[in-house]
Design an enzyme around this catalytic site. Structure first.
Site, PDB file in Angstrom:
ATOM      1  N   LYS A 182       0.842  -1.209   0.000  1.00 36.66           N
ATOM      2  CA  LYS A 182       0.000   0.000   0.000  1.00 36.66           C
ATOM      3  C   LYS A 182       0.868   1.246   0.000  1.00 36.66           C
ATOM      4  CE  LYS A 182      -2.053   2.863   2.722  1.00 36.66           C
ATOM      5  NZ  LYS A 182      -2.077   4.036   1.836  1.00 36.66           N
ATOM      6  N   GLU A 261       9.136   1.019  11.136  1.00 34.94           N
ATOM      7  CA  GLU A 261      10.176   2.044  10.938  1.00 34.94           C
ATOM      8  C   GLU A 261       9.477   3.383  11.090  1.00 34.94           C
ATOM      9  OE1 GLU A 261      13.247   1.449  10.587  1.00 34.94           O
ATOM     10  OE2 GLU A 261      13.336  -0.627   9.926  1.00 34.94           O
ATOM     11  N   CYS A 295      13.241  10.529   7.624  1.00 29.64           N
ATOM     12  CA  CYS A 295      13.072  10.085   9.006  1.00 29.64           C
ATOM     13  C   CYS A 295      14.349  10.303   9.807  1.00 29.64           C
ATOM     14  CB  CYS A 295      12.669   8.619   9.026  1.00 29.64           C
ATOM     15  SG  CYS A 295      13.785   7.571   8.094  1.00 29.64           S
ATOM     16  N   GLU A 396       8.657  15.882  15.686  1.00 25.89           N
ATOM     17  CA  GLU A 396       9.194  15.732  14.328  1.00 25.89           C
ATOM     18  C   GLU A 396       8.473  16.715  13.398  1.00 25.89           C
ATOM     19  OE1 GLU A 396       8.132  12.177  12.136  1.00 25.89           O
ATOM     20  OE2 GLU A 396      10.221  11.942  11.521  1.00 25.89           O
TER      21      GLU A 396
HETATM   22  P1  NAD Z   1       1.790   8.063   8.039  1.00 23.26           P
HETATM   23  O1  NAD Z   1       2.023   7.273   9.266  1.00 23.26           O
HETATM   24  O2  NAD Z   1       0.716   9.086   8.048  1.00 23.26           O
HETATM   25  O3  NAD Z   1       1.442   7.104   6.816  1.00 23.26           O
HETATM   26  C1  NAD Z   1       2.293   6.059   6.429  1.00 23.26           C
HETATM   27  C2  NAD Z   1       1.476   5.011   5.683  1.00 23.26           C
HETATM   28  O4  NAD Z   1       0.547   4.420   6.596  1.00 23.26           O
HETATM   29  C3  NAD Z   1       0.638   5.578   4.542  1.00 23.26           C
HETATM   30  O5  NAD Z   1       0.633   4.663   3.473  1.00 23.26           O
HETATM   31  C4  NAD Z   1      -0.740   5.697   5.176  1.00 23.26           C
HETATM   32  O6  NAD Z   1      -1.782   5.648   4.231  1.00 23.26           O
HETATM   33  C5  NAD Z   1      -0.758   4.459   6.059  1.00 23.26           C
HETATM   34  N1  NAD Z   1      -1.718   4.510   7.176  1.00 23.26           N
HETATM   35  C6  NAD Z   1      -2.178   5.602   7.834  1.00 23.26           C
HETATM   36  N2  NAD Z   1      -3.066   5.227   8.799  1.00 23.26           N
HETATM   37  C7  NAD Z   1      -3.155   3.879   8.752  1.00 23.26           C
HETATM   38  C8  NAD Z   1      -3.889   2.899   9.487  1.00 23.26           C
HETATM   39  N3  NAD Z   1      -4.718   3.243  10.472  1.00 23.26           N
HETATM   40  N4  NAD Z   1      -3.734   1.592   9.178  1.00 23.26           N
HETATM   41  C9  NAD Z   1      -2.884   1.208   8.200  1.00 23.26           C
HETATM   42  N5  NAD Z   1      -2.166   2.100   7.448  1.00 23.26           N
HETATM   43  C10 NAD Z   1      -2.291   3.414   7.725  1.00 23.26           C
HETATM   44  O7  NAD Z   1       3.189   8.713   7.661  1.00 23.26           O
HETATM   45  P2  NAD Z   1       3.500   9.722   6.467  1.00 23.26           P
HETATM   46  O8  NAD Z   1       3.020  11.068   6.873  1.00 23.26           O
HETATM   47  O9  NAD Z   1       3.065   9.143   5.164  1.00 23.26           O
HETATM   48  O10 NAD Z   1       5.102   9.678   6.456  1.00 23.26           O
HETATM   49  C11 NAD Z   1       5.887  10.438   7.305  1.00 23.26           C
HETATM   50  C12 NAD Z   1       6.345   9.656   8.514  1.00 23.26           C
HETATM   51  O11 NAD Z   1       7.057   8.487   8.116  1.00 23.26           O
HETATM   52  C13 NAD Z   1       7.303  10.435   9.372  1.00 23.26           C
HETATM   53  O12 NAD Z   1       6.963  10.304  10.726  1.00 23.26           O
HETATM   54  C14 NAD Z   1       8.649   9.777   9.120  1.00 23.26           C
HETATM   55  O13 NAD Z   1       9.568   9.925  10.140  1.00 23.26           O
HETATM   56  C15 NAD Z   1       8.246   8.368   8.897  1.00 23.26           C
HETATM   57  N6  NAD Z   1       9.301   7.646   8.159  1.00 23.26           N
HETATM   58  C16 NAD Z   1      10.072   6.725   8.834  1.00 23.26           C
HETATM   59  C17 NAD Z   1      11.098   6.072   8.167  1.00 23.26           C
HETATM   60  C18 NAD Z   1      11.967   5.052   8.869  1.00 23.26           C
HETATM   61  O14 NAD Z   1      12.577   4.239   8.188  1.00 23.26           O
HETATM   62  N7  NAD Z   1      12.050   5.032  10.190  1.00 23.26           N
HETATM   63  C19 NAD Z   1      11.342   6.325   6.828  1.00 23.26           C
HETATM   64  C20 NAD Z   1      10.550   7.263   6.183  1.00 23.26           C
HETATM   65  C21 NAD Z   1       9.518   7.916   6.864  1.00 23.26           C
END
Ligand code: NAD
Length: 501
Positions: A182, A261, A295, A396
């Site tokens: 997804k 992650e 991240c 963040e």
């Molecule tokens: P997000 O958590 O809003 O969304 C991430 C994914 O999860 C999206 O595909 C979203 O549609 C899905 N999602 C949202 N709610 C969900 C639910 N209830 N059930 C299942 N899936 C769901 O994050 P974002 O805003 O897209 O990305 C930014 C975040 O990602 C930042 O906090 C960043 O630090 C983190 N990030 C972490 C890493 C790492 O490797 N640690 C790498 C890149 C980004």
């Protein structure tokens, strides 16, 4: 090099459900080029019913003897073929990701190359991974073997889709599974393009088409349906900490493994004995590359008090000169943010910093001028004058915003660096290798960079401590987290077990 309009002309906007490309039956969502605000495509979400259809088909595909019966070196052929197809389509994938995420082409090209490298490395790891003959403690031979989980859900954020997709798809397929992928709502296009390439590789090798589904849509609907579906035996997630926690609760109900992650607020440390030129370049790259949407962004800068004024002064002069522009311009260093809404969220954080009493040393606004008017731009920003306990220092921001703080001694430094719910990464700039070792071992972070920053290798495990996550990706053992371990006892005695006599 394909220009963005050409890349856009080849956009695949259909979902891949149970081996079939089709328009999702759910709500339409526009994806927009954040450099211009222009629409790139309308991608229809899949429905919860389509997720269930994909999950059932994936379970059948995972159990299909044409896939399940393959030996590791035979499965590795699929990964090699995918790597070759990514290489062949590299310019298109990079241009597409630049169009969808806004990122600079120099960076998206590197991400595409790393995605191909991830499939190759994982193929090599798969072919050479060993199962163990454990020391026998009786009249039997003992073995520990690894088997596929079955169906894996892979959920990714918007910041580096091609690389994060590869980091999940390669080991999950190598482990013998089927995958439901997804993508994030704002950036589905690269995952759909990658789905086309993987679908082609599966077809060429005569493997079940439903081994991969690419399911666009809202997290709370499509993502949630993937996580909760009974056929899904593991979820691998990259994204925000709040979402990760929600997923962990759902996974606990199913007693399903989940790898997370998550976010970060990583400290970058400049000691008084640092090579200042290297530290300046590293600090700027660490936080302002990818416009801070990383991240591991080194977003909290700790500088030794005796060097603080000089270092931060020089840093601000250089940050003010960083080139802000579209990702397609080879000279661009700071490209637009992924979406206008996200740019506005970053701007609100800088407003909050002002309310908390921050000094805005540079940036703190969107750039002015007609070429920036329609894009989701924000100037690289340096703040100081805040305590580490402020929200600006603790939360963040995920944008081009750096907050600088002085430190007095090593204990004060480590206390401040670790005063955070996060523990993803840390950077240390120093000429003193003993100090580097001490600080690297004391600080709570999954990755520590010493005299470098934001360098990645697929051969080195990656993951967070504390609220930055659970589990590790990459490395030789990455495949094993997509498998179940089984122990075998093979009797060698000529006589019956003594109890039965
Ligand atoms: P997000 O958590 O809003 O969304 C991430 C994914 O999860 C999206 O595909 C979203 O549609 C899905 N999602 C949202 N709610 C969900 C639910 N209830 N059930 C299942 N899936 C769901 O994050 P974002 O805003 O897209 O990305 C930014 C975040 O990602 C930042 O906090 C960043 O630090 C983190 N990030 C972490 C890493 C790492 O490797 N640690 C790498 C890149 C980004």
């Amino acid at each position: 090099m394909p220009r963005i309009p050409e890349a856009a002309a080849r956009i695949a906007d259909e979902a891949l459900v149970a081996g079939e490309w089709r328009r999702g039956a759910g709500a339409p969502a526009r994806t927009v080029d954040p450099a211009t605000g222009r629409e790139l495509a309308t991608v229809h979400a899949v429905t919860v019913e389509e997720v269930a259809e994909a999950a059932e088909a994936a379970a059948r595909a995972a159990a299909d003897p044409h896939w399940r019966g393959l030996l590791p070196h035979q499965r590795a052929r699929l990964l090699h073929r995918i790597a070759a197809l990514i290489d062949d389509d590299a310019e298109h994938l990079a241009a597409l990701q630049t169009a969808d995420t806004g990122k600079a082409l120099t960076e998206t090209r590197a991400l595409v190359a790393s995605a191909a490298g991830t499939f190759r490395y994982t193929a090599a790891a798969l072919e050479t991974a060993e199962e163990a003959l454990t020391p026998s403690r009786g009249d039997y031979v003992t073995m520990s073997v690894y088997e596929p989980i079955g169906v894996v859900g892979a959920i990714n954020p918007w910041n580096s889709p091609v690389a994060s997709d590869a980091q999940k798809l390669a080991p999950a397929l190598a482990g013998g599974n089927a995958v439901l992928l997804k993508p994030a709502e704002w950036t589905p296009l690269v995952s759909l393009a990658l789905g086309r390439l993987i679908g082609r590789a599966l077809d060429e090798l005569g493997l079940p088409a439903a081994l991969l589904s690419v399911l666009p849509g809202r997290g709370g609907i499509v993502g949630d349906a993937i996580v909760r579906h009974p056929r899904v035996g593991k979820v691998t997630f990259t994204g925000g900490t709040a979402t990760g926690r929600t997923l962990a609760h759902a996974a606990a109900d199913k007693l399903m493994p989940v790898s997370l992650e998550l976010g970060g607020k990583s400290p970058t440390i400049v000691r008084a004995d640092a090579d200042v030129e290297q530290a300046l370049a590293g600090v700027m790259f660490g936080v302002f590359s990818s416009s801070g949407q990383s991240c591991v962004a080194g977003s909290r800068l700790f500088v030794a008090r005796e060097l603080y004024a000089e270092f931060v002064g020089e840093l601000v002069e250089r940050v003010a000169k960083l080139r802000v522009g579209p990702g397609t311009d080879p000279g661009t260093q700071v490209a637009p943010l992924v979406h206008h809404q996200h740019r506005d969220a970053v701007a609100r954080y800088v407003d909050l910093a002002r309310e908390e009493g921050a000094r805005v040393l540079c940036g703190g606004a969107a750039p002015e001028g007609p070429s920036y008017a329609d894009g989701a731009y924000y100037l690289p920003t340096v703040l100081d004058g805040l305590p580490n306990s402020s929200r600006t220092c603790q939360e963040e921001i995920f944008g081009p915003v750096l907050v600088a703080l002085p430190f007095d001694d090593e204990d004060d430094l480590v206390r401040q660096a670790d005063s955070s719910v996060y523990g993803l990464a840390c950077g240390i700039w120093t000429r003193d290798h003993r100090a580097a070792w001490r600080i690297a071992r004391r600080v709570e972070a999954g990755t520590v960079w010493i005299n470098t920053y934001k360098q990645f290798s697929i051969s080195t495990p990656f993951g967070g401590m504390k609220d930055s996550g659970l589990g590790r990706e990459k490395g030789r053992d990455g495949i094993r987290s997509y498998q179940r371990q089984k122990s075998l006892y093979w009797g060698t005695a000529d006589t019956p077990l003594p109890w039965a006599e």
